[in-house]
Design a protein around this motif. Structure first.
Motif, PDB file in Angstrom:
ATOM      1  N   GLU A 144      -4.840  -4.265   6.894  1.00  5.66           N
ATOM      2  CA  GLU A 144      -4.578  -3.525   5.280  1.00  5.66           C
ATOM      3  C   GLU A 144      -5.769  -3.359   4.714  1.00  5.66           C
ATOM      4  O   GLU A 144      -4.698  -2.614   3.585  1.00  5.66           O
ATOM      5  CB  GLU A 144      -3.944  -5.176   4.062  1.00  5.66           C
ATOM      6  N   ALA A 145      -6.593  -3.870   4.821  1.00 10.10           N
ATOM      7  CA  ALA A 145      -7.434  -2.343   3.779  1.00 10.10           C
ATOM      8  C   ALA A 145      -7.121  -0.654   4.451  1.00 10.10           C
ATOM      9  O   ALA A 145      -7.955   0.080   4.006  1.00 10.10           O
ATOM     10  CB  ALA A 145      -9.176  -3.760   4.273  1.00 10.10           C
ATOM     11  N   LEU A 146      -7.221  -1.397   6.135  1.00  9.17           N
ATOM     12  CA  LEU A 146      -7.024   0.516   6.526  1.00  9.17           C
ATOM     13  C   LEU A 146      -6.378   0.696   6.432  1.00  9.17           C
ATOM     14  O   LEU A 146      -6.128   2.537   5.777  1.00  9.17           O
ATOM     15  CB  LEU A 146      -6.516   0.734   8.050  1.00  9.17           C
ATOM     16  N   VAL A 147      -5.275   0.513   5.586  1.00  8.95           N
ATOM     17  CA  VAL A 147      -4.299   1.437   4.816  1.00  8.95           C
ATOM     18  C   VAL A 147      -3.855   1.447   3.121  1.00  8.95           C
ATOM     19  O   VAL A 147      -3.159   1.864   2.977  1.00  8.95           O
ATOM     20  CB  VAL A 147      -2.653   0.837   5.363  1.00  8.95           C
ATOM     21  N   SER A 148      -4.893   0.704   3.230  1.00  6.57           N
ATOM     22  CA  SER A 148      -5.145   0.579   1.672  1.00  6.57           C
ATOM     23  C   SER A 148      -5.885   1.569   0.801  1.00  6.57           C
ATOM     24  O   SER A 148      -6.629   2.616   0.934  1.00  6.57           O
ATOM     25  CB  SER A 148      -6.192  -0.518   0.868  1.00  6.57           C
TER      26      SER A 148
END
Length: 498
Positions: free
Chosen positions: A421-425
């Motif tokens: 989720e952090a990667l695509v946030s």
């Protein structure tokens, strides 16, 4: 196979197909007339009629006695001994032993049929519609994700369920679809010891593959969609003992084991094998046939399904055809027998377990923006490989922005989910982040607040800027910053003043 189809619809469908097939049958008959050759005329030895008559008078009363033995192996041994005793009376009969064995088998069949029509009793003493005693054990072993033992008379099947992640799907090469992955698979094992044989146990034979496919087809319509239950499901059925209808016992054992594993299938599925004795214009349907009733009778009709309809059928017949009335009666009695067995199964376990086995892997499917899935994969798969190693999970990027995460613990899955989720946030203006220092320059600090999202904390935006940043901060150090701006290139700018 069918998706819980009512008996009447199955019957009509079979006869609809039969009518469509008749022109093909006629063309085959014409081909025989045009190109066929006469059958070989087998000439029996001159004294053969006398030998058969002697066999009948010698063996028939003994066969009647042997067929009353309840145990399958003891009964088989007694019938074999009768034949060997008869053969031993003749010096040169060995060359005709196979042909004589065929006649002996016909005689056993005749005796069995006479007993049924005269006494209404079968080999094991049951009435035609009676089902053998049923015993069910749920979760007999702790380690499998789900397991059950289903016993019906002298037929016993142990089924275990294993839940797996996406990479454990079975790859199948289909002539129509090419390579496809199976989410649900059933493997059926029929070891030699289950019929009292002593021979090597090799790869699956035609019979095992066929029976496994029949049982798999019976259960498959009830398997939940991947969106509901994102596991790969494997059922392994081991036949411990077989005396007829092991494939239908596999359906029952498989359904019970799926319930035990917590697979949210809607209903139990059960199976029954129906037989037929046709003699001199008389017919008799028998329920839950034994191995001998299959071999010596005229029909083996396997029917599996739920209370609401049929999911699979399979039939072997040794006569030239079945009337619609006989087939309708067989389906009706199969339904009644199926409902009886289903009652026993629901008594044993009434619904799928609400929680999975502690030994089952944990799986979660999350959805990310589809145009950002490349960030999860990374160049040449580098990013997803690092994620797998860091979190001890298996990660699959699916179509439509779906990402499947599998781990042995919920903590591992949650960590992988957080990192993905952090990667695509996207970095949000006004939000406070904990970021890691990646570079130190005299004019400020470069900080990574999300994977791949690096921005500048300029000295002018610091509350108390030190004289020498390199002395005050270290690379890799984590500090808190607030996003105050995102430039035209998408790079964030920070302040440490909140």
């Amino acid at each position: 196979g069918g998706k819980e189809v009512e008996e009447e619809a199955v019957l009509e469908a079979l006869y609809l197909v039969l009518n469509r097939a008749k022109p093909l049958i006629e063309s085959q008959k014409k081909l025989i007339e045009d190109l066929g050759k006469p059958k070989v005329n087998v000439v029996l030895p001159s004294d053969w009629v006398n030998i058969i008559e002697t066999l009948n008078s010698f063996a028939k009363p003994r066969i009647v006695e042997a067929l009353s033995i309840q145990d399958k192996l003891q009964r088989k041994a007694a019938l074999s001994q009768i034949f060997e005793e008869f053969v031993s009376q003749y010096e040169n009969i060995n060359s005709q032993k196979v042909l004589l064995g065929y006649q002996y088998k016909k005689l056993i069949s005749k005796v069995m049929r006479e007993k049924l029509f005269k006494e209404g009793k079968r080999i094991d003493g049951r009435t035609p519609d009676e089902i053998r005693p049923i015993d069910i054990k749920i979760h007999p072993f702790e380690r499998p994700h789900g397991s059950a033992v289903f016993t019906r008379g002298q037929t016993q099947v142990f089924a275990s369920v294993t839940l797996g992640s996406r990479e454990e799907a079975q790859l199948v090469e289909s002539i129509y679809e090419g390579e496809v992955f199976k989410r649900f698979m059933l493997h059926y094992n029929f070891p030699p010891f289950c019929t009292g044989e002593a021979r090597p146990w090799g790869p699956p034979r035609r019979r095992e593959i066929g029976h496994g496919a029949l049982a798999e087809r019976a259960l498959e319509p009830l398997i939940p969609e991947e969106e509901v239950f994102p596991y790969i499901i494997r059922v392994v059925a081991n036949v411990f003992e077989s005396n007829g209808s092991s494939s239908m016992a596999t359906v029952c054992a498989g359904s019970l084991a799926l319930f035990d594993a917590g697979v949210p299938i809607r209903k139990h599925v059960a199976g029954i094998a129906m037989g037929l004795i046709l003699e001199e214009g008389r017919s008799l349907i028998i329920t839950d046939i034994l191995g001998e009733e299959d071999q010596l009778g005229d029909m083996d009709f396997k029917v599996a399904g739920t209370r609401d309809g049929i999911t699979s059928i399979q039939m072997d017949i040794k006569i030239k055809g079945l009337s619609k009335e006989v087939l309708a009666e067989a389906l009706s009695k199969a339904k009644k027998a199926r409902e009886f067995i289903l009652d026993k199964m629901y008594e044993a376990i009434s619904e799928p377990r609400k929680t999975l086995s502690p030994y089952a892997p944990k799986i979660e499917i999350i959805t990310v923006p589809e145009d950002k899935t490349y960030l999860i994969i990374g160049p040449g798969g580098k990013t997803v490989k690092e994620l797998k190693e860091k979190t001890n999970t298996s990660i699959w990027v699916l179509e439509g922005g779906k990402v499947s995460i599998t781990g042995q613990t919920q903590e591992d899955v949650d960590l992988a989910k957080k990192l993905i989720e952090a990667l695509v946030s996207e970095v949000e203006i006004g939000k406070i982040y904990e970021g890691k220092i990646t570079r130190i320059e005299p004019y400020g600090l470069f900080i990574e607040v999300l994977p791949g999202k690096i921005g500048l904390l300029h000295v002018s935006k610091m509350a108390n800027p030190p004289k020498d940043l390199k002395s005050a901060y270290n690379i890799g150090e984590v500090i808190r910053v607030k996003v105050i701006e995102i430039d035209d290139l998408g790079r964030p700018k920070f302040t440490d003043q909140f």
